[in-house]
Structures are given as C-alpha cells and as structure tokens.
Design a protein around this motif. Structure first.
Motif, PDB file in Angstrom:
ATOM      1  N   HIS A 248       0.821  -1.213   0.000  1.00 17.26           N
ATOM      2  CA  HIS A 248       0.000   0.000   0.000  1.00 17.26           C
ATOM      3  C   HIS A 248       0.855   1.262   0.000  1.00 17.26           C
ATOM      4  CE1 HIS A 248      -3.486  -2.482   0.277  1.00 17.26           C
ATOM      5  NE2 HIS A 248      -2.889  -3.163   1.238  1.00 17.26           N
ATOM      6  N   SER A 249       2.122   1.097  -0.332  1.00 19.40           N
ATOM      7  CA  SER A 249       3.011   2.251  -0.434  1.00 19.40           C
ATOM      8  C   SER A 249       2.604   3.229  -1.532  1.00 19.40           C
ATOM      9  CB  SER A 249       4.457   1.796  -0.648  1.00 19.40           C
ATOM     10  OG  SER A 249       4.954   1.178   0.510  1.00 19.40           O
ATOM     11  N   PRO A 250       2.133   2.764  -2.704  1.00 18.34           N
ATOM     12  CA  PRO A 250       1.761   3.751  -3.729  1.00 18.34           C
ATOM     13  C   PRO A 250       0.656   4.699  -3.263  1.00 18.34           C
ATOM     14  CG  PRO A 250       1.959   1.579  -4.719  1.00 18.34           C
ATOM     15  CD  PRO A 250       2.057   1.382  -3.225  1.00 18.34           C
ATOM     16  N   GLU A 251      -0.333   4.155  -2.606  1.00 16.97           N
ATOM     17  CA  GLU A 251      -1.427   4.995  -2.123  1.00 16.97           C
ATOM     18  C   GLU A 251      -0.917   5.983  -1.075  1.00 16.97           C
ATOM     19  OE1 GLU A 251      -1.404   1.624  -2.362  1.00 16.97           O
ATOM     20  OE2 GLU A 251      -3.450   0.840  -2.512  1.00 16.97           O
ATOM     21  N   ALA A 252      -0.075   5.486  -0.167  1.00 13.54           N
ATOM     22  CA  ALA A 252       0.471   6.353   0.875  1.00 13.54           C
ATOM     23  C   ALA A 252       1.343   7.446   0.268  1.00 13.54           C
ATOM     24  CB  ALA A 252       1.264   5.526   1.884  1.00 13.54           C
ATOM     25  N   MET A 253       2.182   7.072  -0.693  1.00 17.14           N
ATOM     26  CA  MET A 253       3.032   8.073  -1.338  1.00 17.14           C
ATOM     27  C   MET A 253       2.197   9.142  -2.032  1.00 17.14           C
ATOM     28  SD  MET A 253       6.191   5.838  -2.912  1.00 17.14           S
ATOM     29  CE  MET A 253       7.021   7.292  -3.587  1.00 17.14           C
ATOM     30  N   ALA A 254       1.136   8.729  -2.704  1.00 21.07           N
ATOM     31  CA  ALA A 254       0.286   9.696  -3.406  1.00 21.07           C
ATOM     32  C   ALA A 254      -0.359  10.668  -2.429  1.00 21.07           C
ATOM     33  CB  ALA A 254      -0.781   8.968  -4.218  1.00 21.07           C
TER      34      ALA A 254
ATOM     35  N   LEU B  74       5.735   6.648  -9.143  1.00 30.98           N
ATOM     36  CA  LEU B  74       4.565   5.772  -9.046  1.00 30.98           C
ATOM     37  C   LEU B  74       4.130   5.235 -10.402  1.00 30.98           C
ATOM     38  CD1 LEU B  74       2.755   7.888  -6.369  1.00 30.98           C
ATOM     39  CD2 LEU B  74       3.796   5.640  -6.036  1.00 30.98           C
ATOM     40  N   GLY B  75       4.362   6.015 -11.455  1.00 27.93           N
ATOM     41  CA  GLY B  75       4.011   5.559 -12.798  1.00 27.93           C
ATOM     42  C   GLY B  75       4.797   4.335 -13.226  1.00 27.93           C
ATOM     43  N   GLY B  76       5.949   4.123 -12.642  1.00 24.41           N
ATOM     44  CA  GLY B  76       6.770   2.971 -12.968  1.00 24.41           C
ATOM     45  C   GLY B  76       6.277   1.662 -12.370  1.00 24.41           C
ATOM     46  N   HIS B  77       5.231   1.724 -11.556  1.00 21.54           N
ATOM     47  CA  HIS B  77       4.717   0.524 -10.897  1.00 21.54           C
ATOM     48  C   HIS B  77       3.328   0.128 -11.397  1.00 21.54           C
ATOM     49  CE1 HIS B  77       8.007   0.236  -8.046  1.00 21.54           C
ATOM     50  NE2 HIS B  77       7.965   1.551  -7.965  1.00 21.54           N
ATOM     51  N   LEU B  78       2.920   0.687 -12.516  1.00 25.47           N
ATOM     52  CA  LEU B  78       1.572   0.417 -13.022  1.00 25.47           C
ATOM     53  C   LEU B  78       1.358  -1.038 -13.438  1.00 25.47           C
ATOM     54  CD1 LEU B  78       0.982   3.667 -15.089  1.00 25.47           C
ATOM     55  CD2 LEU B  78      -0.034   3.061 -12.877  1.00 25.47           C
ATOM     56  N   ASN B  79       2.421  -1.747 -13.742  1.00 21.03           N
ATOM     57  CA  ASN B  79       2.297  -3.145 -14.167  1.00 21.03           C
ATOM     58  C   ASN B  79       2.912  -4.128 -13.175  1.00 21.03           C
ATOM     59  OD1 ASN B  79       0.995  -2.541 -16.651  1.00 21.03           O
ATOM     60  ND2 ASN B  79       2.965  -1.845 -17.432  1.00 21.03           N
ATOM     61  N   ASP B  80       3.221  -3.658 -11.974  1.00 20.48           N
ATOM     62  CA  ASP B  80       3.849  -4.510 -10.959  1.00 20.48           C
ATOM     63  C   ASP B  80       2.798  -5.075 -10.009  1.00 20.48           C
ATOM     64  OD1 ASP B  80       6.250  -3.761 -12.028  1.00 20.48           O
ATOM     65  OD2 ASP B  80       6.772  -2.367 -10.425  1.00 20.48           O
TER      66      ASP B  80
END
Length: 143
Positions: A91-97, A114-120
């Motif tokens: 849930h790091s992407p949400e927290a970072m945003a 965050l854009g670099g994790h769209l397919n991870d």
C-alpha cells in the motif's frame, strides 16, 4: 509513553478520523509516523485508508517546517515497493500519493516514481489509484 500506548492512541485517532488530534499528537512525538506506517499493513481496508489519510495529514504538517523527514519517509515507502526490500510495500503507492498531495512541492520528485509501478503485481492497483489521484492535481507529471 511506551510503544503500545502510542499505538493505541494513534489507532483511536485514525479509527475515529480525528486528523487534527492525530497531527497535534504527532507534533509532540515523531514516532507517530512509524506507527502510521505500520498501520499500512492492517487487514481492514477502511481502517488502512484512514491510516493513509492520517499519514498524509501528519506529513503535510511536518513539511510545513521541515521537508527532509518527509523526503525520507517517501524514500522508505519507495524502497518497500522494490523487489530488493522483499516487496512488502503493497500500500506504499497509495500512501506516497496522499503524502505528495499533502506536500505538492514533492510531486515532481516522487509522484513520477509511481508511474513505474503500473504493471507490478501486487502494486498495480495502488499505483493506478496513485497516478489517477496525482493526475487530478498535476496531469503534467505523467506526460
């Protein structure tokens, strides 16, 4: 205040969405950020989102006087998303945003990551949410 007491107080503020009280509490205890980061692993989705919201509010307050601790927090969340860390930052992407939306001057540096994790997997869903949230404020970041 010991760790268990601190965690209990933070969970109470988060659960009842008392963000102003949480921010005030965090002003007197820098370890509150660590407790909030730990709450990113909560099973209850609503509670976890409230913790993310709290983390953004506290980060915004911290950044008003000192930006470097917020940068360090964002770097730590970014590290948790990397394979080398063991990949536990689900849930790091949400927290970072939420943090960069609270501290807009950090969007250029950390939002684009965050854009670099769209397919991870399993980060993709959170990364899509994060990119959409940031794009609502700064669509130029991802162009």
């Amino acid at each position: 205040m010991n760790r268990q007491q601190r965690k209990r107080v933070v969970k109470e503020f988060v659960g009842s969405r008392q963000l102003s009280d949480l921010v005030e509490f965090a002003k007197g205890d820098k370890r509150v950020v660590g407790v909030l980061c730990g709450l990113l692993f909560e099973q209850d989705d609503l509670f976890r989102w409230r913790a993310i919201e709290g983390l953004g509010a506290v980060a915004g307050e911290v950044a008003a006087t000192e930006l470097e601790p917020v940068r360090e927090l964002l770097r730590r969340l970014e590290w948790l998303m990397n394979d080398e860390s063991g990949g536990a930052g689900w849930h790091s992407p949400e927290a970072m945003a939420v943090i960069v939306l609270s501290v807009p001057k950090l969007i250029d540096t950390f939002g684009v990551i965050l854009g670099g994790h769209l397919n991870d997997d399993p980060l993709a869903r959170g990364a899509h949410w994060a990119v959409a949230a940031i794009s609502g404020v700064r669509p130029d970041v991802f162009s």
